[in-house]
Design a protein around this motif. Structure first.
Motif, PDB file in Angstrom:
ATOM      1  N   GLN A  25       0.755  -1.170  -0.044  1.00  0.00           N
ATOM      2  CA  GLN A  25      -0.023  -0.063  -0.003  1.00  0.00           C
ATOM      3  C   GLN A  25       0.750   1.294   0.036  1.00  0.00           C
ATOM      4  OE1 GLN A  25      -2.450  -0.021   3.216  1.00  0.00           O
ATOM      5  NE2 GLN A  25      -0.942   0.227   4.831  1.00  0.00           N
ATOM      6  N   THR A  26       1.955   1.192   0.474  1.00  0.00           N
ATOM      7  CA  THR A  26       3.000   2.626   0.550  1.00  0.00           C
ATOM      8  C   THR A  26       3.046   2.892  -0.923  1.00  0.00           C
ATOM      9  OG1 THR A  26       4.976   3.406   1.415  1.00  0.00           O
ATOM     10  CG2 THR A  26       5.087   1.114   0.762  1.00  0.00           C
ATOM     11  N   THR A  53       1.358   2.106  -3.836  1.00  0.00           N
ATOM     12  CA  THR A  53       0.270   2.584  -4.454  1.00  0.00           C
ATOM     13  C   THR A  53      -0.433   3.870  -3.894  1.00  0.00           C
ATOM     14  OG1 THR A  53      -1.237   1.341  -2.985  1.00  0.00           O
ATOM     15  CG2 THR A  53      -0.796  -0.112  -5.100  1.00  0.00           C
ATOM     16  N   ARG A  54       0.011   3.817  -2.478  1.00  0.00           N
ATOM     17  CA  ARG A  54      -0.571   5.332  -2.016  1.00  0.00           C
ATOM     18  C   ARG A  54       0.278   6.727  -2.445  1.00  0.00           C
ATOM     19  NH1 ARG A  54      -0.382   3.646   3.346  1.00  0.00           N
ATOM     20  NH2 ARG A  54       1.658   4.488   3.356  1.00  0.00           N
ATOM     21  N   ASN A  55       1.497   6.332  -2.965  1.00  0.00           N
ATOM     22  CA  ASN A  55       2.502   7.263  -3.710  1.00  0.00           C
ATOM     23  C   ASN A  55       2.389   7.107  -5.172  1.00  0.00           C
ATOM     24  OD1 ASN A  55       4.087   8.798  -1.454  1.00  0.00           O
ATOM     25  ND2 ASN A  55       3.908   6.577  -0.520  1.00  0.00           N
TER      26      ASN A  55
END
Length: 123
Positions: free
Chosen positions: A85-86, A88-90
């Protein structure tokens, strides 16, 4: 299998691979690593797919890639979304592949001038 690309002066290029190793610029590696066009991280401490943590993906993010190719070995295995998720969040694209597809795809994207990171789990 050996791979060939017309030119990649000064860039990291997969020149071969097998079930438990990769060859980058004619040098064989048999431990997990991260390859970027201009950098090679030989000490990516991922002894197995099961050992992946979100910290491993935080480290990849620190390398500032445009896209990440995660090579999960000879078999395709998908990490839990909470681990990636880190990225995709970025807004960093991530593709999960077996080691063979990772090497081939990296070479193509690298030749196009993309800032691609190939994170390979070798064990």
């Amino acid at each position: 299998m050996k791979l060939h690309l017309a030119k990649a002066a000064g860039q990291n290029l997969f020149t071969g691979y097998g079930e438990d190793y990769v060859v980058i610029n004619q040098i064989q590696y048999d431990k997990s690593l991260i390859a970027l066009p201009d950098k090679l991280v030989e000490d990516w401490n991922v002894p197995s797919f099961e050992a992946l943590t979100s910290d491993h993906f935080e480290f990849i993010l620190s390398l500032d890639p445009e896209i990440v190719l995660l090579g999960t070995g000879k078999n395709l295995r998908f990490p839990h979304p909470s681990l990636t998720q880190t990225l995709t969040r970025n807004q960093i694209g991530i593709e999960i592949m077996d080691i063979y597809a990772t090497c081939r795809t990296y070479n193509i994207l690298m030749a196009e001038g993309r800032k691609v990171a190939a994170a390979l789990i070798l064990n």
